[in-house]
Scaffold this motif. Structure first.
Motif, PDB file in Angstrom:
ATOM      1  N   ASP A  49       0.841  -1.189   0.000  1.00 11.97           N
ATOM      2  CA  ASP A  49       0.000   0.000   0.000  1.00 11.97           C
ATOM      3  C   ASP A  49       0.879   1.241   0.000  1.00 11.97           C
ATOM      4  OD1 ASP A  49      -2.349  -1.463   0.086  1.00 11.97           O
ATOM      5  OD2 ASP A  49      -2.448  -1.449   2.276  1.00 11.97           O
ATOM      6  N   PHE A  50       0.467   2.242  -0.766  1.00 13.51           N
ATOM      7  CA  PHE A  50       1.173   3.527  -0.792  1.00 13.51           C
ATOM      8  C   PHE A  50       0.592   4.394   0.317  1.00 13.51           C
ATOM      9  CE2 PHE A  50       1.743   7.803  -3.035  1.00 13.51           C
ATOM     10  CZ  PHE A  50       3.054   7.931  -2.601  1.00 13.51           C
ATOM     11  N   THR A  51       1.424   4.772   1.234  1.00 12.31           N
ATOM     12  CA  THR A  51       1.011   5.561   2.406  1.00 12.31           C
ATOM     13  C   THR A  51       1.807   6.863   2.439  1.00 12.31           C
ATOM     14  OG1 THR A  51       2.613   4.326   3.718  1.00 12.31           O
ATOM     15  CG2 THR A  51       0.335   3.540   3.764  1.00 12.31           C
ATOM     16  N   PRO A  52       1.447   7.824   1.596  1.00 10.88           N
ATOM     17  CA  PRO A  52       2.279   9.021   1.449  1.00 10.88           C
ATOM     18  C   PRO A  52       2.395   9.860   2.724  1.00 10.88           C
ATOM     19  CG  PRO A  52       0.213   9.282   0.266  1.00 10.88           C
ATOM     20  CD  PRO A  52       0.277   7.860   0.721  1.00 10.88           C
ATOM     21  N   TYR A  53       1.327   9.972   3.512  1.00  7.40           N
ATOM     22  CA  TYR A  53       1.407  10.780   4.738  1.00  7.40           C
ATOM     23  C   TYR A  53       2.297  10.099   5.780  1.00  7.40           C
ATOM     24  CZ  TYR A  53      -2.544  13.054   2.527  1.00  7.40           C
ATOM     25  OH  TYR A  53      -3.363  13.707   1.631  1.00  7.40           O
ATOM     26  N   TYR A  54       2.160   8.802   5.884  1.00  4.65           N
ATOM     27  CA  TYR A  54       3.017   8.018   6.779  1.00  4.65           C
ATOM     28  C   TYR A  54       4.479   8.144   6.343  1.00  4.65           C
ATOM     29  CZ  TYR A  54       5.036   3.760   8.848  1.00  4.65           C
ATOM     30  OH  TYR A  54       5.827   2.867   9.518  1.00  4.65           O
ATOM     31  N   ASP A  55       4.707   8.001   5.045  1.00  2.00           N
ATOM     32  CA  ASP A  55       6.066   8.105   4.515  1.00  2.00           C
ATOM     33  C   ASP A  55       6.642   9.500   4.748  1.00  2.00           C
ATOM     34  OD1 ASP A  55       5.584   5.520   3.684  1.00  2.00           O
ATOM     35  OD2 ASP A  55       5.592   5.976   1.539  1.00  2.00           O
ATOM     36  N   ALA A  56       5.822  10.527   4.516  1.00  2.00           N
ATOM     37  CA  ALA A  56       6.273  11.905   4.731  1.00  2.00           C
ATOM     38  C   ALA A  56       6.655  12.115   6.187  1.00  2.00           C
ATOM     39  CB  ALA A  56       5.181  12.890   4.322  1.00  2.00           C
ATOM     40  N   SER A  57       5.856  11.584   7.106  1.00  2.90           N
ATOM     41  CA  SER A  57       6.179  11.759   8.532  1.00  2.90           C
ATOM     42  C   SER A  57       7.483  11.053   8.882  1.00  2.90           C
ATOM     43  CB  SER A  57       5.026  11.279   9.415  1.00  2.90           C
ATOM     44  OG  SER A  57       4.813   9.899   9.280  1.00  2.90           O
ATOM     45  N   TRP A  58       7.721   9.874   8.301  1.00  6.08           N
ATOM     46  CA  TRP A  58       8.966   9.177   8.599  1.00  6.08           C
ATOM     47  C   TRP A  58      10.189   9.883   8.008  1.00  6.08           C
ATOM     48  CZ3 TRP A  58      10.573   6.603  12.342  1.00  6.08           C
ATOM     49  CH2 TRP A  58       9.712   5.793  13.068  1.00  6.08           C
ATOM     50  N   VAL A  59      10.045  10.451   6.838  1.00  2.24           N
ATOM     51  CA  VAL A  59      11.162  11.211   6.251  1.00  2.24           C
ATOM     52  C   VAL A  59      11.494  12.394   7.156  1.00  2.24           C
ATOM     53  CG1 VAL A  59      11.894  12.640   4.295  1.00  2.24           C
ATOM     54  CG2 VAL A  59      10.739  10.461   3.876  1.00  2.24           C
TER      55      VAL A  59
END
Length: 177
Positions: A49-59
């Motif tokens: 699954d693509f989780t852009p908000y989750y990914d952005a928070s981790w970056v």
């Protein structure tokens, strides 16, 4: 072993080390951009699954944590004589000087947020993000090299060397996936 003596400062002299602004920008910009690229590539899982908000928070969290860890390590590695208050101020300055690392990760964070808002495809976002970060690496290297005194030709070569790091991440991402 030689004995360390506190450095004498002239009255009115600044108690902090001289600014290394160009060097700090270069280090922080390159490190933050490479970190963001690596995270962008690693967080995009084929078939997942693509989780852009989750990914952005981790970056963002990883960039901030890396900046804090780097500033703290620099502070601890450069023992300064003086009062506890003076050492705390030096620590604060060392941590503050890591802001370029965090700022360099923001284009990737913003790309991920925008991709979530507009429901973009993860493959395209990763490709665009890695390409953008490679261009930013070129810019960080070239611009900062010019600012610290390199000639234009040498600055462009430094920019190309920095961009090569981005290209290596793109190649690694393609080979690993």
């Amino acid at each position: 072993m030689t004995e360390q003596h506190p450095q004498e400062t002239a009255p009115g002299a600044h108690p902090f080390p001289p600014s290394r602004r160009g060097v700090d920008w270069m280090f922080g910009g390159v490190y933050g951009t490479v970190l963001a690229s690596g995270l962008l590539a690693a967080l995009d899982q084929k078939g997942g699954d693509f989780t852009p908000y989750y990914d952005a928070s981790w970056v963002l969290v990883t960039a901030a944590t890396a900046g804090l860890a780097h500033g703290y390590a620099h502070h601890m590695a450069s023992h300064e004589e003086g009062s506890a208050g003076h050492r705390w101020r030096l620590l604060a300055v060392a941590l503050w000087n890591e802001w370029p690392l965090i700022v360099a990760a923001l284009p990737t964070v913003l790309l991920l947020i925008v991709s979530g808002i507009f429901d973009w495809d993860s493959y395209g976002v990763t490709a665009v993000g890695l390409g953008l970060n490679t261009a930013l690496l070129f810019a960080w290297g070239s611009v900062v090299a010019l600012r610290v005194g390199y000639r234009p030709g040498s600055a462009l070569l430094i920019g190309l060397a920095d961009a090569t790091i981005g290209l290596a991440i793109i190649v690694a991402n393609a080979l690993i996936k």
